[in-house]
Design a protein around this motif. Structure first.
Motif, mmCIF file in Angstrom:
data_model
loop_
_atom_site.group_PDB
_atom_site.id
_atom_site.type_symbol
_atom_site.label_atom_id
_atom_site.label_comp_id
_atom_site.label_asym_id
_atom_site.label_seq_id
_atom_site.Cartn_x
_atom_site.Cartn_y
_atom_site.Cartn_z
ATOM 1 N N ILE A 417 0.848 -1.202 0.000
ATOM 2 C CA ILE A 417 0.000 0.000 0.000
ATOM 3 C C ILE A 417 0.883 1.251 0.000
ATOM 4 N N SER A 418 2.080 1.132 0.577
ATOM 5 C CA SER A 418 2.989 2.291 0.619
ATOM 6 C C SER A 418 3.444 2.718 -0.766
ATOM 7 N N GLU A 419 3.120 1.911 -1.780
ATOM 8 C CA GLU A 419 3.507 2.314 -3.144
ATOM 9 C C GLU A 419 2.476 3.225 -3.792
ATOM 10 N N LEU A 420 1.335 3.362 -3.156
ATOM 11 C CA LEU A 420 0.271 4.191 -3.743
ATOM 12 C C LEU A 420 0.511 5.644 -3.356
ATOM 13 N N LYS A 421 1.456 6.242 -4.024
ATOM 14 C CA LYS A 421 1.981 7.550 -3.612
ATOM 15 C C LYS A 421 0.960 8.684 -3.631
ATOM 16 N N ASN A 422 -0.139 8.477 -4.352
ATOM 17 C CA ASN A 422 -1.122 9.564 -4.435
ATOM 18 C C ASN A 422 -2.229 9.447 -3.397
ATOM 19 N N LEU A 423 -2.143 8.407 -2.602
ATOM 20 C CA LEU A 423 -3.235 8.137 -1.669
ATOM 21 C C LEU A 423 -3.452 9.294 -0.694
ATOM 22 N N GLN A 424 -4.682 9.719 -0.581
ATOM 23 C CA GLN A 424 -5.015 10.784 0.373
ATOM 24 C C GLN A 424 -5.929 10.274 1.473
ATOM 25 N N GLN A 425 -6.637 9.206 1.179
ATOM 26 C CA GLN A 425 -7.521 8.664 2.207
ATOM 27 C C GLN A 425 -7.408 7.153 2.247
ATOM 28 N N LEU A 426 -7.042 6.631 3.410
ATOM 29 C CA LEU A 426 -6.965 5.187 3.592
ATOM 30 C C LEU A 426 -7.777 4.852 4.829
ATOM 31 N N SER A 427 -8.782 4.045 4.627
ATOM 32 C CA SER A 427 -9.685 3.776 5.723
ATOM 33 C C SER A 427 -9.946 2.284 5.819
ATOM 34 N N VAL A 428 -9.452 1.647 6.901
ATOM 35 C CA VAL A 428 -9.613 0.195 7.036
ATOM 36 C C VAL A 428 -10.258 -0.161 8.374
ATOM 37 N N PHE A 429 -10.859 0.824 9.050
ATOM 38 C CA PHE A 429 -11.308 0.553 10.414
ATOM 39 C C PHE A 429 -12.436 -0.476 10.461
ATOM 40 N N ASN A 430 -12.543 -1.096 11.649
ATOM 41 C CA ASN A 430 -13.584 -2.085 11.851
ATOM 42 C C ASN A 430 -13.479 -3.286 10.920
ATOM 43 N N GLY A 442 4.544 5.759 6.058
ATOM 44 C CA GLY A 442 5.196 7.066 6.173
ATOM 45 C C GLY A 442 5.602 7.635 4.822
ATOM 46 N N ASN A 443 5.630 6.791 3.797
ATOM 47 C CA ASN A 443 5.975 7.292 2.458
ATOM 48 C C ASN A 443 4.777 7.953 1.784
ATOM 49 N N LEU A 444 3.615 7.769 2.352
ATOM 50 C CA LEU A 444 2.414 8.331 1.719
ATOM 51 C C LEU A 444 2.238 9.769 2.177
ATOM 52 N N THR A 445 3.041 10.624 1.600
ATOM 53 C CA THR A 445 3.101 11.992 2.134
ATOM 54 C C THR A 445 1.883 12.838 1.776
ATOM 55 N N LYS A 446 1.020 12.329 0.902
ATOM 56 C CA LYS A 446 -0.180 13.102 0.593
ATOM 57 C C LYS A 446 -1.366 12.706 1.464
ATOM 58 N N LEU A 465 5.519 7.584 10.475
ATOM 59 C CA LEU A 465 4.251 8.259 10.189
ATOM 60 C C LEU A 465 4.396 9.777 10.317
ATOM 61 N N GLY A 466 5.425 10.184 11.051
ATOM 62 C CA GLY A 466 5.705 11.614 11.173
ATOM 63 C C GLY A 466 5.970 12.277 9.828
ATOM 64 N N ASN A 467 6.267 11.462 8.811
ATOM 65 C CA ASN A 467 6.485 12.041 7.470
ATOM 66 C C ASN A 467 5.185 12.381 6.753
ATOM 67 N N CYS A 468 4.088 11.884 7.277
ATOM 68 C CA CYS A 468 2.793 12.170 6.638
ATOM 69 C C CYS A 468 2.381 13.573 7.044
ATOM 70 N N GLN A 469 3.049 14.545 6.465
ATOM 71 C CA GLN A 469 2.871 15.920 6.945
ATOM 72 C C GLN A 469 1.615 16.594 6.409
ATOM 73 N N ASN A 470 0.712 15.815 5.853
ATOM 74 C CA ASN A 470 -0.569 16.399 5.445
ATOM 75 C C ASN A 470 -1.748 15.769 6.156
ATOM 76 N N LEU A 471 -1.430 14.935 7.119
ATOM 77 C CA LEU A 471 -2.478 14.209 7.816
ATOM 78 C C LEU A 471 -3.376 15.167 8.599
ATOM 79 N N ILE A 472 -4.666 15.051 8.426
ATOM 80 C CA ILE A 472 -5.556 15.847 9.271
ATOM 81 C C ILE A 472 -6.287 14.971 10.274
#
Ligand SMILES: *[C@@H]1O[C@H](CO)[C@@H](O)[C@H](O)[C@H]1NC(C)=O
Ligand SMILES: *[C@@H]1O[C@H](CO)[C@@H](O)[C@H](O)[C@H]1NC(C)=O
Ligand SMILES: *[C@@H]1O[C@H](CO)[C@@H](O)[C@H](O)[C@H]1NC(C)=O
Ligand SMILES: *[C@@H]1O[C@H](CO)[C@@H](O)[C@H](O)[C@H]1NC(C)=O
Ligand SMILES: *[C@@H]1O[C@H](CO)[C@@H](O)[C@H](O)[C@H]1NC(C)=O
Ligand SMILES: *[C@@H]1O[C@H](CO)[C@@H](O)[C@H](O)[C@H]1NC(C)=O
Ligand SMILES: *[C@@H]1O[C@H](CO)[C@@H](O)[C@H](O)[C@H]1NC(C)=O
Length: 914
Positions: A417-430, A442-446, A465-472
């Motif tokens: 999944i870390s290869e999907l460089k354009n990913l902005q939303q990843l949701s796997v809860f529950n 951490g490579n998913l910087t978007k 994960l600290g590299n995900c500097q766009n995480l809201i």
């Protein structure tokens, strides 16, 4: 029957034409010369507000045929075209326009025109195109328009038109395009639209039209686009539409249609490319016969009640780019439910596939690896899907959204999944996911939103994960995570919505760096094994509304600095080892509505004011050494320490003054802090106006270089907005000067003051002061002064013309942020304001962006307070409230912008692209 009515209306037209011929025909009536045109143009000019001087060439030294925006016919030197589009012109359209009897083309689109569309337009019987879109025209569509029997295009999208679509419109037998979307039209679509035999485009989106779609629509043999989305239309799907073989686009989205949706009609419509029927109450199943609808490009069916197995062979739908089935009851919960996904591999244009929120069972086929490379969204959340996450997902390198929450996925989160460089939303809860959180994430910087909650994830939270500097938003609650909270995570200053790590096995102390999260609204680290003291730095998280550190082993006192948590609504520190007195400043946190101090070692006197004045808002159990408090708590009384004078704060003196609202308006705070010198001359101030210290006309005039047009930044129905630099401290402000001549403007000024006085929220525009006075000529003058928004309006960002020098694009994250900001503002108005308030005019032009791209809702001129009225908007409106805990989905805000991102907006010049 239709034939008879057509011939009757033809007759009517003949009679009209004949009488027009006698009375009004410009070629024959006396006195109608090119001089009439010149005078009419000058009369039009005299009513315009033209700050950029477009009409400055309209003067007597030049032949009017050479004036800017004017085109004359070669033969008679009469005006044939008037084109003033996109010239930042305001003012009203003079009735003299009706004298320009040779006019064939009027284009006033994209300006600030207001007031009525004059009935005199009906005199222009040569008129072929009337383009008025993107203005603020109000009043009704003039019935006289029906006399413009040569009219081909009528475009008045995005205005403030109200009332009904006049039935006389059916007389326009040459009309090809009717675009009146984004207005306030009401009533039904008249049966007479069936007479519009030349019509190709009907676009009436975003009005308040209702009733049934008239069956006469089936008479329209040339109709290509039918877009009635976002109205209140009801009844069954108008079957008569299946007679219109020319139709390419049908959008019925967001109405109240019901009954079985007749999918078989699609097969009668060989040209149909786009079908949007989401957000209605349609029922039935989606038949296999759709396999033959080979021209379909867009099939948007969400939020209905469709059910049953989907077994369409999509192989022949070569042009399909959007398939949205979410929020239905599709699928059977059994093994082969998703077999149809295999066929989608042949749809080489596919970009969006959403199956969320249905009953699909079985496994997600590994053939998703073969889906189109163009895929940007794959959403399968909220189904009964089992099996593992197919590693072939790595092929979909352009994915922006990948969501599979609330299913039965097991196995691990694949590293790929870390290869999907354009990913902005990843949701796997529950789900039932195990193993560690891949450090490659951490490579998913978007990435903007990462929700891993409610699985069985183990190990540490990777510091990468600290590299995900766009995480809201980051949620990893209800897992089995261990180790420290990595301080790198706390360097993500974009984290603004939620950081939820609750219900894990995390330990160590809460790092001091937590103070970096200045934008964070909700922090939940409850039910872990954290220890140490509560870091004082937490108080710099000034946006915090929900803070939960309960069920840990924190000790020490509640830091004094917590008094700076001015936004806090809910504070839970229960079940720790905290001690000391309950700090008195908690009384003064005016938004605090829930305070849980239970099961600690607090001692001494319980305060009685603020949150402590209501037993239901506080919980103090298990602190055996407490005393005092309000009587209802039945605590032992405290040992007497002599009489204490109650402290009366400035705040408390003011609150009763600020009528019923609990919330102190920010303007008071700001203005008092700045100690403005008030030099206003007004004598008849209303009590309301007294609440804002005022500035004088002279000060505002100076601030805006005498309201110069170069400082004008916007124009609305009730006023013009200027940028200004106010006062000695050179504060940059936006000054909204109310146009008191406009009907309703005074009222709008009052509602705006009233509204802004009562509200305070980071996503609402802040008022700084008001001016209610007279100008240098003694004429009444009213203005509102707001904080200046560097980045203009959302409208500007969403709809930029291509020839703009610097095209600025909003990223998905910014869009999401803005959607969330707007939603929080609205949620606040609806649920947290007493009485609740309805904005009444929410649209992108009223959403303003500050330097940091934080959205602020503005323009409260049409706001209304609701009394004794329960609003159930929460279920529809995306919200940042406490309800989202653990199960945040971005479906709603995503949809808010779907409109802008996936569907090209219509304009009068590119109809066939849509
Ligand atoms: C009339 O307009 C033209 C073109 O803008 C300009 O050159 C001329 O000076 C104007 N004349 C007057 C009298 O304003
Ligand atoms: C108006 O018409 C008259 C007579 O046909 C002609 O002489 C004159 O040039 C025209 N004026 C303009 C401004 O076209
Ligand atoms: C009308 O004016 C606009 C802006 O100046 C221009 O882009 C457009 O081509 C004009 N249309 C016609 C028909 O002249
Ligand atoms: C033009 O229109 C106005 C207002 O609609 C009217 O008062 C005037 O008499 C008309 N005729 C001429 C020749 O200007
Ligand atoms: C992530 O980035 C690191 C270096 O920053 C690199 O070594 C690693 O291979 C990357 N992982 C993936 C899955 O791309
Ligand atoms: C106490 O708070 C509850 C919950 O917010 C509210 O329903 C109730 O009216 C309040 N009681 C008083 C006396 O303010
Ligand atoms: C109206 O505004 C929208 C959004 O800004 C734009 O896409 C459209 O082209 C405009 N239409 C006209 C006719 O100017």
């Amino acid at each position: 029957m239709p034939n008879i009515s057509i011939s009757i209306s033809c007759l009517a037209i003949l009679i009209r034409c004949f009488s027009l011929f006698l009375i009004n025909s410009p070629s024959f009536s006396a006195g109608q010369t090119n001089e009439t045109d010149r005078l009419a143009l000058l009369a039009i000019k005299s009513q315009l507000h033209d700050p950029s001087g477009v009409t400055s060439s309209w003067n007597n030294t030049m032949n009017f045929c050479q004036w800017t925006g004017v085109t004359c016919g070669h033969r008679h030197q009469r005006l044939t075209e008037l084109n003033l589009s996109s010239q930042r012109i305001g003012g009203v359209l003079s009735p003299y326009v009706g004298n320009l009897s040779f006019l064939r083309y009027i284009n006033l689109a994209d300006n600030g025109f207001r007031g009525d569309i004059p009935q005199e337009i009906g005199n222009l019987f040569r008129l072929e195109k009337l383009a008025l879109s993107n203005n603020s025209f109000s009043g009704t569509i003039p019935t006289n328009l029906s006399r413009c029997s040569n009219l081909i295009h009528f475009c008045a999208s995005n205005n403030k038109l109200e009332g009904q679509i006049p039935k006389e419109i059916g007389n326009l037998l040459k009309l090809q395009r009717l675009s009146v979307d984004i207005n306030y039209l009401t009533g039904q679509l008249p049966d007479s639209v069936g007479n519009l035999s030349a019509i190709e485009v009907i676009r009436i989106t975003e009005n308040s039209l209702g009733g049934k779609i008239p069956t006469t629509l089936g008479l329209l043999r040339r109709l290509v686009n039918l877009n009635v989305a976002e109205n209140q239309f009801s009844g069954m799907f108008p079957r008569s539409i299946c007679n219109i073989s020319s139709v390419e686009l049908i959008f019925l989205t967001e109405n109240r249609f019901s009954g079985i949706f007749p999918f078989d009609i699609l097969l009668n419509l060989p040209n149909l490319k786009k079908l949007g029927i989401g957000g209605n109450n349609f029922v039935g199943s989606i038949p296999d016969s759709l396999s033959n609808a080979s021209n379909l490009e867009l099939l948007d069916l969400p939020s209905n009640q469709f059910k049953g197995k989907v077994s369409i062979d999509f192989s022949s739908l070569k042009n399909l780019w959007l398939l949205n089935l979410e929020q239905n009851n599709l699928g059977t919960g059994t093994a082969n439910d998703l077999d149809f996904v295999i066929f989608l591999s042949n749809c080489s244009s596919l970009k969006v596939l959403s199956l969320s929120d249905n009953q699909f069972g079985g496994e997600l086929p590994h053939s998703i690896a073969n889906l189109s490379l163009k895929m940007i969204e794959l959403s399968v959340g909220r189904n009964q899907i089992s099996g593992t996450i197919p590693p072939g997902i790595r092929n979909l390198v352009n994915l922006i959204t990948f969501t599979l929450e609330v299913n039965q996925f097991h196995g691990t989160i694949p590293d790929v999944i870390s290869e999907l460089k354009n990913l902005q939303q990843l949701s796997v809860f529950n789900n039932f996911l195990r193993g560690g959180i891949p450090s490659g994430l951490g490579n998913l910087t978007k990435l903007g939103s990462l929700d891993l909650g409610s699985n069985s994830l183990q190990g540490n939270i990777p510091s990468s994960l600290g590299n995900c500097q766009n995480l809201i938003l980051f949620i990893a609650s209800y897992n089995k995570l261990t180790g420290d909270l990595p301080q790198q995570l706390l360097s993500i200053t974009t984290l603004s919505l939620v950081l939820d790590l609750s219900n894990n096995l995390l330990n160590g102390s809460l790092p001091l760096q937590v103070g970096n999260l200045k934008n964070l609204v909700m922090l939940d680290i409850s039910s872990n094994q954290f220890s140490g003291v509560i870091p004082v730095t937490l108080s710099t998280c000034v946006s915090l509304e929900y803070l939960d550190i309960s069920i840990n082993s924190f000790y020490g006192v509640i830091p004094l600095s917590f008094r700076f948590l001015k936004s806090i609504k809910a504070l839970n520190v229960s079940s720790n080892n905290l001690s000391g007195k309950i700090p008195e400043f908690l009384e003064n946190l005016s938004f605090l509505e829930f305070l849980n101090l239970s099961y600690n070692y607090f001692e001494g006197e319980v305060p009685v004011k603020g949150v402590f004045s209501n037993k239901t808002k506080i919980s103090l159990h298990g602190n055996v050494k407490l005393c005092g408090g309000i009587d209802e708590l039945h605590l032992p009384s405290c040992p007497s320490k002599g009489s204490r004078k109650p402290k009366i704060t400035l705040l408390k003196v003011l609150i009763p003054v600020v009528v019923s609202c609990l919330l102190l308006s920010s303007c008071l705070t700001i203005v008092y802090a700045r100690k403005r010198r008030s030099t206003h001359k007004s004598v008849d101030t209303s009590p309301m106006e007294k609440l804002f210290p005022m500035v004088s006309y002279a000060e505002l005039s100076k601030a805006t270089s005498e309201f110069s047009s170069s400082n004008m930044i916007g124009q609305g129905r009730f006023g013009t907005v200027y940028k200004g630099i106010l006062g000695d401290d050179e504060m940059v402000v936006a000054v909204k000067v109310i146009n008191l001549k406009q009907k309703g403007a005074s009222k709008s000024f009052v509602s705006e003051c009233e509204a802004l006085r009562n509200i305070r929220h980071r996503n609402l525009i802040k008022i700084i002061t008001i001016c209610s006075s007279t100008d240098f000529e003694g004429v009444d003058f009213k203005a509102l002064v707001f904080e200046y928004m560097e980045n203009g309006s959302l409208e500007d960002w969403l709809h930029q013309s291509n020839d703009q020098v610097e095209v600025r694009k909003l990223s998905l994250i910014q869009r999401m942020n803005i959607a969330i900001d707007v939603a929080s503002a609205i949620e606040y108005l609806h649920h947290h304001c007493q009485p609740p308030m309805v904005h009444g005019d929410l649209k992108p032009s009223n959403v303003l962006l500050d330097y940091d791209m934080v959205a602020h809702v503005g323009d409260f001129g049409l706001a209304k307070f609701l009394s004794n009225h329960h609003l159930d908007i929460a279920s529809k409106t995306p919200s940042s409230s406490i309800g989202i805990k653990g199960t945040v989905g971005y479906v709603a805000p995503g949809k808010f912008f779907m409109l802008y991102t996936h569907i090209p907006s219509f304009s009068c010049t590119n109809v066939h692209h849509f």
